[in-house]
Scaffold this active site. Structure first.
Site, PDB file in Angstrom:
ATOM      1  CG  HIS A  87      -3.999  -4.101  -2.387  1.00 58.42           C
ATOM      2  ND1 HIS A  87      -2.828  -3.626  -1.842  1.00 58.42           N
ATOM      3  CD2 HIS A  87      -3.713  -4.398  -3.670  1.00 58.42           C
ATOM      4  CE1 HIS A  87      -1.870  -3.653  -2.756  1.00 58.42           C
ATOM      5  NE2 HIS A  87      -2.391  -4.119  -3.895  1.00 58.42           N
ATOM      6  CG  ASP A 121       0.099  -0.484  -4.347  1.00 56.75           C
ATOM      7  OD1 ASP A 121       0.350   0.715  -4.126  1.00 56.75           O
ATOM      8  OD2 ASP A 121       0.861  -1.399  -4.001  1.00 56.75           O
ATOM      9  CD  GLU A 158      -1.041  -6.972  -1.770  1.00 56.52           C
ATOM     10  OE1 GLU A 158      -0.252  -6.759  -2.714  1.00 56.52           O
ATOM     11  OE2 GLU A 158      -0.721  -6.791  -0.575  1.00 56.52           O
ATOM     12  CG  ASP A 167      -3.513  -2.736  -8.218  1.00 58.91           C
ATOM     13  OD1 ASP A 167      -2.622  -3.029  -9.044  1.00 58.91           O
ATOM     14  OD2 ASP A 167      -3.492  -3.115  -7.041  1.00 58.91           O
ATOM     15  CD  GLU A 219       3.876  -1.806  -3.621  1.00 58.47           C
ATOM     16  OE1 GLU A 219       3.616  -2.184  -4.779  1.00 58.47           O
ATOM     17  OE2 GLU A 219       3.938  -2.580  -2.655  1.00 58.47           O
ATOM     18  NE  ARG A 236       2.714  -3.278  -0.135  1.00 55.83           N
ATOM     19  CZ  ARG A 236       1.965  -4.289  -0.532  1.00 55.83           C
ATOM     20  NH1 ARG A 236       1.435  -5.111   0.347  1.00 55.83           N
ATOM     21  NH2 ARG A 236       1.714  -4.482  -1.819  1.00 55.83           N
TER      22      ARG A 236
END
Length: 904
Positions: A777, A464, A756, A477, A470, A468
């Site tokens: 993103h 994604d 994002e 997505d 994640e 960060r």
């Protein structure tokens, strides 16, 4: 000149380590004649180049086969064995009776077919460590001798964790982050390398560095670590074959040694710490003094989880130079790479022994011009290097990656010039297949941003975001972006590998996880759900294989994924019950539309955009209908007659249920939103007699707001639904919009990737919520599919996959001036260009050999169309086959065609 070129096996050139299968062979054909179709082919396969050249001891001679198939021809020769290398070539005949020369020979090599092919033992470094935090990277080594002439040497290698393989002082491969990220509890890839040239006569050394990677590094969020295990391990066997027919095996066993070295910490989220004072010169060469090294431990981890690599290796694909250096208001030195990229920094600098340099990575600057790090949450994204003090030292990390444009330099008192720094761009090394350009510079930047977002997030799995804490394989997505990805890059092998992990990570009841590989347990503490079964996300299990089939003509991916796809379909049927309304379980809905965000995080709608909220059961039921239609088609293709009939019977019932529940008699949906109408129109849920009314309501909503209000699921279909409904001008209105929210608003703010959030940086310069505000993103970049297939007009016949039959149907507009797109398909280059010149519209189309095309010229009066200076009806290169509304339909074969439309 009839030529056969670009031979591929399973999408790859000279692949080594193929999984047990009957490999599929593909090629392209070039010819300077027009309207060329392959009429026949002949394939020859042999175990060596000389045998192939002399056509001696062949293992397969297909004979002359009358067929126009040049993509995915299944090898049908002698049974293949583990490790076997096969050389092959092909010649073709065209429909004019011309015969080509033989192609240049290529090869493929099989991997290991059975667990008994593994002789090596799993070894664990015998070094003390506390795996609750990042620890020094283990180094392992072994020496061996060769005293005979080598004909071939092959390394088979994998690890729990990441590995880097060295032989005799150099890294064996450019591949990074091997063995890749899979559902480690079920599947672990191994790689195969031809190391013939890496082995020398006499003494040799093999060395391996291990890193935590996804296996035991920090992963997901909230400080999770060791999700798959807490011990790194290595498995490696090198088979050396000699000219005399004998062979020798160098394997991981108790004879290996282990130690630590200069990599003190290495973590994907947090970065890498490297102490150059601890470097061990020549550690990977024979004769190195390893007397201080420790032993290794033998582990019985088995071989049942091992699978051959099918994906695309991660590599450094580009090197950028910073565009400027500056000092922030806080007094910090920052280097600007000019592009939000994924990878790391390589530097060449001097430093006193024991002094260090610290690099922190950020995507954007705040309103004051300082580095902004809040949005990367708990990821440190920090690389530290401690100098050994021996002059200019060059360094770059091994087992981490960062998403960044800006690099903050601290703890260093030397001078840094732009020439001292390189940005190393890292991603799965997929060839670029598509380009799009038009008369609007902002839209061209948007297209670049879409591709940079793909590159930044397609790092072994489609993540994604890359910056960060994640960086997970979010299925929603990936689902919405897949058609765009397949235009821009050669994604077939990438998706084939990733989809394999849906199968073990799927629940027994068919529910599909939010992320694959699945590392979210019980919603990761969010309280939303157990991490499974969200519509639009789970549908990736069907949509992506279908997309690969459509774009690449790949039927095998449907066969291999069918049980998994059916599992999700049956889950939806079960959860929807007798009323066929899919309202059970947790759904993200139209994620990050205005209303969705506020209702999720503030438990209330944002009343300024209350008209943008789309009910989740409407979205879920729409996807239920759409996916059921795909399953009906797939079951038919695979000749699963009972399933095909079942889904064919079910699908109209879902449509009736949807319309009964969500559609009024006047064509109004109960969620009167852009997303609701886009989904219902694009998926074919609106009855014919109400389509015009529903489309008009969509247009009215766009005009009411003056911009889009859609989120992750509505945005990819919005322009398509408008264009197909007869409103391309409204779709263009959305595309040209430069104000928030729009595709071009981030571009006007200096974005070099897709954000994002529509308002990651707000018009006042402030930031969106730090908890979820990535500036790389790719989901909203799904508009790229519309740019290629509608603006430029490259699409394909519904019944013929892989661009064997091409449809060229552009939607020109004078406001854009011109547009041109090019796609490297499995058959060759497809090109569509249009431009306005005075009052004329000029079109140039290129169609590859062995395909046909239907060109939809945007004028209904064929007497206004000229080609090669002659009226259309006087040109014999093609024929008018009909009219469709305001378009003239022309049938063509391969070649380059130019049209001129002269308006009366």
């Amino acid at each position: 000149m009839l030529l056969v070129t670009n031979l591929k096996t399973e999408y790859k050139t000279n692949p080594v380590g193929l999984k047990p299968c009957q490999p599929r062979l593909s090629w392209m054909i070039s010819d300077d004649q027009a309207n060329v179709v392959q009429a026949a082919y002949r394939i020859l396969c042999a175990s060596s180049k000389p045998d192939l050249r002399n056509e001696h001891d062949l293992i397969w001679d297909s004979g002359k086969i009358e067929s126009d198939q040049s993509v995915h021809l299944t090898y049908n020769g002698a049974e293949l064995r583990s490790g076997q290398r096969v050389y092959w070539k092909v010649k073709v005949w065209d429909d004019y009776g011309n015969e080509s020369d033989w192609s240049e020979p290529v090869f493929f090599e099989m991997g290991l077919f059975d667990s008994t092919d593994w002789i090596a033992q799993w070894i664990v470094p015998g070094i003390p460590e506390d795996s609750s935090d990042s620890t020094p990277c283990p180094f392992l080594r072994k020496e061996f001798d060769t005293d005979k002439k080598i004909s071939k040497a092959t390394a088979y290698i994998t690890a729990y964790g990441l590995y880097e393989l060295h032989m005799n002082g150099r890294k064996v491969s450019e591949d990074l982050f091997t063995p890749g990220w899979t559902s480690y509890n079920h599947r672990l890839q191994y790689q195969v390398y031809d190391v013939t040239r890496d082995i020398q006569a006499g003494a040799n050394a093999v060395g391996v560095v291990l890193g935590d990677g996804w296996y035991r590094g920090y992963l997901v969020w909230q400080g999770n670590k060791n999700l798959y295990g807490d011990k790194l391990a290595l498995l490696c066997q090198i088979i050396v074959q000699y000219d005399d027919g004998s062979e020798e095996w160098i394997i991981t066993d108790e004879s290996w040694q282990s130690s630590t070295g200069p990599i003190l910490k290495s973590d994907i989220y947090n970065g890498e710490t490297y102490d150059a004072r601890l470097e061990m010169e020549n550690w990977d060469k024979a004769g190195f003094d390893a007397s201080g090294w420790g032993s290794v431990l033998i582990k019985n981890y088995g071989f049942d989880k091992l699978v051959a690599s099918e994906g695309v290796p991660v590599r450094i694909t580009e090197t950028l130079k910073p565009v400027t250096r500056f000092v922030t208001p806080k007094g910090e030195l920052v280097l600007d790479m000019g592009q939000n990229m994924v990878g790391w920094v390589r530097f060449r600098l001097k430093g006193e022994k024991g002094r260090k340099i610290t690099l922190n990575h950020a995507e954007v600057l705040d309103q004051e011009g300082n580095v902004y790090l809040d949005n990367i949450r708990d990821a440190k994204a920090e690389d530290v290097y401690i100098f050994k003090g021996t002059g200019i030292e060059e360094h770059e990390p091994r087992f981490t990656f960062h998403g960044f444009r800006y690099v903050r330099v601290s703890d260093y008192d030397g001078e840094i010039s732009l020439d001292d720094i390189d940005g190393r761009v890292v991603h799965s090394d997929m060839a670029q297949t598509g380009t799009f350009e038009c008369g609007d510079s902002l839209i061209n930047r948007l297209q670049q941003n879409i591709d940079w977002g793909l590159r930044g997030n397609f790092l072994d799995v489609p993540t994604d975001c890359p910056q960060r804490d994640e960086r997970l394989g979010w299925t929603g997505d990936a689902q919405v972006f897949a058609p765009t990805a397949c235009f821009n890059r050669d994604t077939a092998a990438f998706y084939t590998k990733w989809m394999k992990d849906f199968i073990p990570d799927q629940k027994a009841n068919g529910s599909v996880p939010w992320v694959v590989p699945n590392v979210i347990e019980d919603g990761a503490g969010t309280g939303w759900s157990d991490g499974f079964g969200a519509t639009g996300w789970a549908d990736a299990v069907v949509v992506i294989p279908w997309t690969v089939y459509r774009k690449f003509g790949d039927k095998r991916i449907l066969e291999e994924q069918y049980a998994s796809m059916k599992g999700w379909e049956e889950y939806m049927i079960s959860e929807s019950g007798e009323d066929l309304i899919f309202n059970a379980g947790f759904h993200f809905g139209d994620w990050l539309s205005f209303a969705e965000y506020y209702s999720l995080f503030y438990n209330a709608p944002d009343y300024g955009y209350a008209g943008a909220h789309t009910d989740k059961d409407l979205i879920a039921t729409a996807y239920f209908y759409y996916t059921t239609g795909l399953m009906q088609k797939i079951a038919g293709l695979l000749r699963k007659v009972d399933d095909e009939q079942r889904y064919a019977t079910l699908r109209p019932k879902i449509k009736t249920a949807f319309n009964t529940e969500f559609l009024t008699q006047t064509g109004r949906l109960t969620s009167n939103t852009q997303t609701a109408y886009a989904l219902a129109l694009a998926f074919g849920l609106i009855p014919d007699e109400l389509k015009e009314h529903a489309a008009k309501r969509l247009v009215d909503d766009v005009n009411h707001f003056g911009h889009l209000t859609t989120g992750f699921l509505g945005t990819p279909l919005l322009c398509q639904a408008l264009t197909d409904s007869g409103y391309p001008d409204i779709a263009y209105k959305l595309l040209f919009n430069k104000k928030y929210p729009s595709w071009l608003y981030p571009v006007t703010q200096g974005a070099t990737t897709i954000w994002e959030r529509w308002d990651g940086i707000k018009p006042d310069g402030s930031f969106q919520n730090v908890g979820m505000n990535s500036f790389n993103h790719y989901a909203y970049g799904a508009v790229g599919d519309w740019l290629y297939s509608y603006v430029a007009g490259i699409t394909q016949d519904e019944e013929t996959p892989g661009y064997k039959k091409i449809i060229i149907k552009p939607y020109p507009t004078k406001e854009l001036g011109f547009a041109k797109a090019k796609l490297q398909s499995m058959y060759g280059v497809i090109r569509s260009e249009w431009k306005y010149e005075s009052e004329k519209l000029l079109l140039e189309i290129e169609i590859p050999v062995n395909t046909t095309a239907e060109i939809h010229l945007p004028v209904s009066e064929s007497e206004e169309i000229y080609s090669a200076g002659k009226p259309l009806n006087q040109n014999r290169e093609f024929s008018v086959i009909g009219y469709d509304g305001n378009r003239t339909l022309v049938q063509v074969g391969s070649g380059v065609y130019k049209f001129e439309i002269r308006r009366k």
